[in-house]
Design a protein around this motif. Structure first.
Motif, mmCIF file in Angstrom:
data_model
loop_
_atom_site.group_PDB
_atom_site.id
_atom_site.type_symbol
_atom_site.label_atom_id
_atom_site.label_comp_id
_atom_site.label_asym_id
_atom_site.label_seq_id
_atom_site.Cartn_x
_atom_site.Cartn_y
_atom_site.Cartn_z
ATOM 1 N N HIS A 150 -7.058 7.211 -3.548
ATOM 2 C CA HIS A 150 -6.095 7.983 -4.789
ATOM 3 C C HIS A 150 -4.763 7.881 -4.304
ATOM 4 O O HIS A 150 -3.757 7.996 -5.172
ATOM 5 N N LYS A 151 -4.451 7.625 -2.966
ATOM 6 C CA LYS A 151 -3.136 7.560 -2.536
ATOM 7 C C LYS A 151 -2.575 6.407 -3.007
ATOM 8 O O LYS A 151 -1.064 6.297 -2.974
ATOM 9 N N MET A 152 -3.322 5.512 -3.438
ATOM 10 C CA MET A 152 -2.549 4.431 -4.107
ATOM 11 C C MET A 152 -2.747 4.094 -5.400
ATOM 12 O O MET A 152 -2.336 3.017 -6.148
ATOM 13 N N GLY A 153 -3.474 5.169 -6.092
ATOM 14 C CA GLY A 153 -3.544 5.044 -7.630
ATOM 15 C C GLY A 153 -2.408 5.586 -8.499
ATOM 16 O O GLY A 153 -1.598 6.379 -7.919
ATOM 17 N N PHE A 154 -2.206 4.952 -9.679
ATOM 18 C CA PHE A 154 -1.444 5.479 -10.616
ATOM 19 C C PHE A 154 -2.069 5.456 -11.988
ATOM 20 O O PHE A 154 -2.675 4.298 -12.414
#
Length: 299
Positions: A150-154
């Motif tokens: 989720h920390k790399m999600g957009f």
């Protein structure tokens, strides 16, 4: 010290409904809860695979109280049917939104959603939304599985179903961000109402499960070497078990492994990236999810 299966208390008298419970994290969660006396509803696409999982669980817990409910999160009609079955249960103490896809080739659900967003988020949104009157009445604990990804999600709201461009890894991160945004938003909405129901999020870190089947071949070749450094499916389930059962777990919190950058080890509080806390994103995702699924939660 962190939470492991050894910290799991007696679950007699409780009913747990788990999506994707026939394999991986879902199976290990179901097994652990059944071994502690919990009644477990396995929500799976395949009855044959679910029955196989139930037989495997009964090798550890011969008197386990288990039930199969058909659920295909890639088909909103199946979601509606499963919600109807669950709504007739005497009580659901914990709903665990566990099932998921990770980095498959471009596929679409029956309603035309990109498969990762469709299964990981829209399917669980629709299931939870349809069940909310019962969940609120039962004071249910809702657990939503997210990921470190989720920390790399957009969340690309303009192309959420990847009609213009599909990057499997980016779409996976987006779907896991959507899971965490939904979890935090749902708990905040529940907190304004007269209900004991809460929503808690968890992630398994790096876990050795069937989710890895779509990873590039060169990554899968190295998986046996990496195995000692990552969670097994059983230890990957520890954050889920903490979120689902521990009396210290609170709504709106997020749990994951405690070691090596939240990749492995006993479960504890996990870091939530700021992008998951944006209220504008949360409202937009909530409204879009209603539009996409045609399910309007009573919140």
């Amino acid at each position: 010290m962190g939470f492991t299966e050894q910290n799991l208390g007696n679950q007699s008298g409780k009913t747990f409904a788990i999506t994707g419970a026939n394999t991986g994290l879902g199976f290990q969660t179901a097994r652990a809860l059944a071994m502690k006396g919990g009644r477990v509803i396995l929500m799976c696409r395949s009855e044959a695979l679910a029955r196989g999982a139930m037989d495997a669980i009964r090798k550890h817990a011969p008197t386990a109280d288990l039930k199969f409910v058909a659920l295909d999160l890639a088909d909103l009609d199946s979601v509606a049917a499963a919600a109807d079955v669950l709504s007739r249960e005497p009580k659901i103490d914990v709903l665990i939104n566990n099932a998921g896809l990770m980095v498959p080739p471009l596929q679409r659900t029956r309603q035309g959603f990109e498969s990762q967003m469709g299964v990981n988020h829209f399917g669980h949104f629709a299931l939870t939304g349809r069940l909310l009157p019962k969940l609120m009445a039962d004071g249910t604990r809702i657990v939503v599985l997210s990921s470190n990804a989720h920390k790399m999600g957009f969340i690309n709201f303009e192309d959420i179903n990847a009609h213009t461009h599909y990057d499997a890894f980016k779409q996976y991160g987006s779907s896991k961000l959507a899971n965490l945004v939904f979890s935090l938003d749902l708990n905040a909405r529940l907190a304004t109402l007269d209900t004991k129901a809460i929503c808690v999020a968890a992630h398994p870190g790096l876990a050795d499960t069937e989710l890895s089947r779509y990873l590039p071949k060169w990554v899968r070749i190295f998986l046996p070497v990496l195995r000692p450094l990552v969670n097994s499916a059983a230890s990957g389930a520890w954050p889920t078990l903490l979120a689902a059962t521990d009396e210290r777990a609170r709504g709106g919190e997020y749990y994951g492994p405690s070691r090596r950058g939240e990749s492995a080890g006993p479960a504890t509080r996990a870091h939530i990236d700021q992008r998951a806390k944006n209220p504008d994103v949360a409202k937009r995702l909530w409204d879009l999810s209603i539009e996409m699924t045609k399910v309007k939660p009573l919140l």
